[in-house]
Design a protein around this motif. Structure first.
Motif, PDB file in Angstrom:
ATOM      1  N   UNK A 115       0.842  -1.200   0.000  1.00  0.00           N
ATOM      2  CA  UNK A 115       0.000   0.000   0.000  1.00  0.00           C
ATOM      3  C   UNK A 115       0.872   1.244   0.000  1.00  0.00           C
ATOM      4  N   UNK A 116       0.379   2.279  -0.660  1.00  0.00           N
ATOM      5  CA  UNK A 116       1.089   3.553  -0.695  1.00  0.00           C
ATOM      6  C   UNK A 116       0.074   4.688  -0.634  1.00  0.00           C
ATOM      7  N   UNK A 117       0.331   5.664   0.223  1.00  0.00           N
ATOM      8  CA  UNK A 117      -0.519   6.847   0.342  1.00  0.00           C
ATOM      9  C   UNK A 117       0.347   8.076   0.117  1.00  0.00           C
ATOM     10  N   UNK A 118      -0.024   8.886  -0.872  1.00  0.00           N
ATOM     11  CA  UNK A 118       0.654  10.146  -1.149  1.00  0.00           C
ATOM     12  C   UNK A 118      -0.267  11.277  -0.725  1.00  0.00           C
ATOM     13  N   UNK A 119       0.196  12.112   0.177  1.00  0.00           N
ATOM     14  CA  UNK A 119      -0.629  13.221   0.675  1.00  0.00           C
ATOM     15  C   UNK A 119       0.068  14.548   0.416  1.00  0.00           C
ATOM     16  N   UNK A 120      -0.740  15.570   0.152  1.00  0.00           N
ATOM     17  CA  UNK A 120      -0.222  16.908  -0.130  1.00  0.00           C
ATOM     18  C   UNK A 120      -1.058  17.914   0.644  1.00  0.00           C
ATOM     19  N   UNK A 121      -0.419  18.622   1.568  1.00  0.00           N
ATOM     20  CA  UNK A 121      -1.102  19.640   2.362  1.00  0.00           C
ATOM     21  C   UNK A 121      -0.758  21.048   1.893  1.00  0.00           C
ATOM     22  N   UNK A 122      -0.305  21.173   0.655  1.00  0.00           N
ATOM     23  CA  UNK A 122      -0.009  22.483   0.101  1.00  0.00           C
ATOM     24  C   UNK A 122       1.443  22.882   0.177  1.00  0.00           C
ATOM     25  N   UNK A 123       2.254  22.149   0.922  1.00  0.00           N
ATOM     26  CA  UNK A 123       3.670  22.471   1.055  1.00  0.00           C
ATOM     27  C   UNK A 123       4.547  21.382   0.454  1.00  0.00           C
ATOM     28  N   UNK A 124       3.991  20.652  -0.507  1.00  0.00           N
ATOM     29  CA  UNK A 124       4.733  19.548  -1.116  1.00  0.00           C
ATOM     30  C   UNK A 124       4.175  18.211  -0.702  1.00  0.00           C
ATOM     31  N   UNK A 125       4.280  17.253  -1.602  1.00  0.00           N
ATOM     32  CA  UNK A 125       3.709  15.927  -1.365  1.00  0.00           C
ATOM     33  C   UNK A 125       4.693  15.036  -0.626  1.00  0.00           C
TER      34      UNK A 125
END
Length: 436
Positions: free
Chosen positions: A93-103
């Motif tokens: 499994x892989x989760x890529x998250x981006x909160x606006x300051x880079x993923x």
């Protein structure tokens, strides 16, 4: 007259008891931010336990081995010989998250036992009674997520990471019975127990005159147990059309967790301080009932299958309290998943090839935009429901040993005002069964 009055009193008592039992659970609201726990514990995505069902991407109408205990116990009636099955899996499994300051992209993987079970058909006057037992994987909570972003709302810089791993296994028992030459039914029950371990780390930096750095480490050890039941029906309406249904009861999941927390605060030009605390909690989760229906169309060497299922996650509850925002909107919503596949059986070799696709929507209508304080949920405004594509094959050895394998790949993403997430996963299942 006295008899009538007594009966009325009994009816009123029963109605009052029903109101006491059910009305409060629907009326009380739980902190909505806790809805993320359903995903974190793996409760919204039960594991596929059969290579054949994964290969054709739908199991309710087609399964004809002991894994029918999990998908549709009426399918046990198709088994005419004693058999045992053993399966293993590899998940990534892989989760890529981006909160606006880079993923940030983090991944996890797991190898382990998926299913082990046996079945013994018992001839009867009108067909067969087919009891079965098994041990199978129920839930998996393997993920590694993190982000680093400027939190303008709270006026600070945040850094967060959560590493969690664990698996829950179930003991299943059930039976299938032929009610008529064209109708089969089945019942099964799974009692499960397992656990998880989690390490939650966060760092916040606030600079409003005096700089303050706050470091928090949570070490969590949890146990899960519970029970779920299934009722299945299969109707052989025509030699080229079989119809099947499966109803899964609400799943009751009890958890107990012990947590050790260490908090360190460092103030600019001052000596830092550290506090350590320990706590324990017990929680009851209620996963709503689920209904699946499907058809299979056998035609010569080909078999085509289609399946649809629904679960109203807005009825999910924590400690018998519903998960709603202050405006009464449900944080979790109804899901409708669709699956379809095809299987080809060679007439010259003991070989079967399979392919399937499935659309498996997220259960949550909101994402947790701040996992440090758990104080901000944001509505999902753009979502690509996870799509799963799978391939599989099976081969028979001397008509007594069957080897099946399947591989699937799933991808989906969702976005809110400040957060975007991309989920990808793959599963490889290898199983063998012996018929005697």
């Amino acid at each position: 007259m006295p008899v009538l009055t007594e009966r009325c009193a009994r009816v009123y008592c029963l109605l009052l008891l029903a109101l006491c039992l059910f009305a409060p659970s629907a009326g009380r609201a739980q902190s909505a931010e806790r809805a993320t726990e359903f995903e974190d514990l793996g409760l919204t995505r039960p594991t596929e336990v059969s290579a054949r069902s994964l290969g054709v991407s739908g199991a309710v109408p087609v399964n004809e081995d002991v894994t029918a205990l999990v998908y549709n116990p009426a399918g046990l009636c198709r088994i005419k010989k004693r058999s045992g099955l053993l399966g293993f899996t590899h998940d990534a499994n892989e989760i890529t998250s981006d909160h606006g300051s880079g993923a940030s992209s983090l991944s996890s993987s797991r190898n382990g036992l998926l299913f082990a079970g046996g079945v013994i058909p018992l001839p009867m006057f009108r067909g067969s009674l087919v009891p079965a037992v098994a041990v199978h994987r129920m839930f998996v909570s393997d993920f590694d997520i993190g982000y680093r972003a400027a939190d303008g709302i709270d006026g600070r810089d945040d850094e967060f990471r959560l590493q969690q791993a664990g698996a829950t296994y179930a003991f299943a028992v059930g039976f299938g019975v032929d009610l008529a030459s064209v109708l089969s039914a089945g019942l099964s029950m799974s009692v499960f127990e397992g656990g998880y371990q989690a390490l939650r780390q966060s760092h916040t930096h606030t600079d409003t005159g005096t700089a303050v750095d706050r470091y928090v480490i949570d070490d969590i050890d949890g146990d899960l147990d519970g029970v779920v039941g299934r009722l299945g029906l299969t109707l052989f309406a025509h030699r080229h059309l079989h119809v099947a249904f499966n109803v899964e009861t609400p799943t009751l999941v009890n958890t107990s967790a012990s947590q050790a927390t260490e908090i360190t605060e460092v103030v600019e030009n001052s000596t830092g301080s550290t506090t350590r605390t320990s706590s324990s909690t017990t929680t009851e989760y209620i996963v709503p009932y689920r209904i699946d229906g499907g058809i299979e169309i056998p035609w010569g060497n080909w078999l085509v299958t289609a399946q649809a299922g629904t679960c109203d996650w807005s009825q999910a509850a924590i400690d018998k309290n519903s998960l709603h925002l202050e405006n009464t909107d449900a944080v979790l919503g109804r899901t409708v998943d669709i699956r379809a596949g095809v299987e080809w059986t060679s007439s010259q070799w003991p070989l079967r090839l399979r392919a399937g696709a499935a659309r498996l929507p997220f259960a949550s209508d909101y994402v947790q935009a701040d996992r440090i304080d758990n104080d901000r949920l944001e509505e999902v405004h753009d979502e690509s429901a996870p799509l799963r594509f799978s391939l599989g094959a099976g081969v028979a050895l001397k008509n007594t040993i069957l080897i099946d394998a399947a591989f699937s790949h799933t991808r989906g993403d969702r976005r809110s005002a400040t957060v975007s997430q991309e989920h990808t996963s793959s599963q490889l299942v290898i199983e063998g069964s012996y018929w005697f």
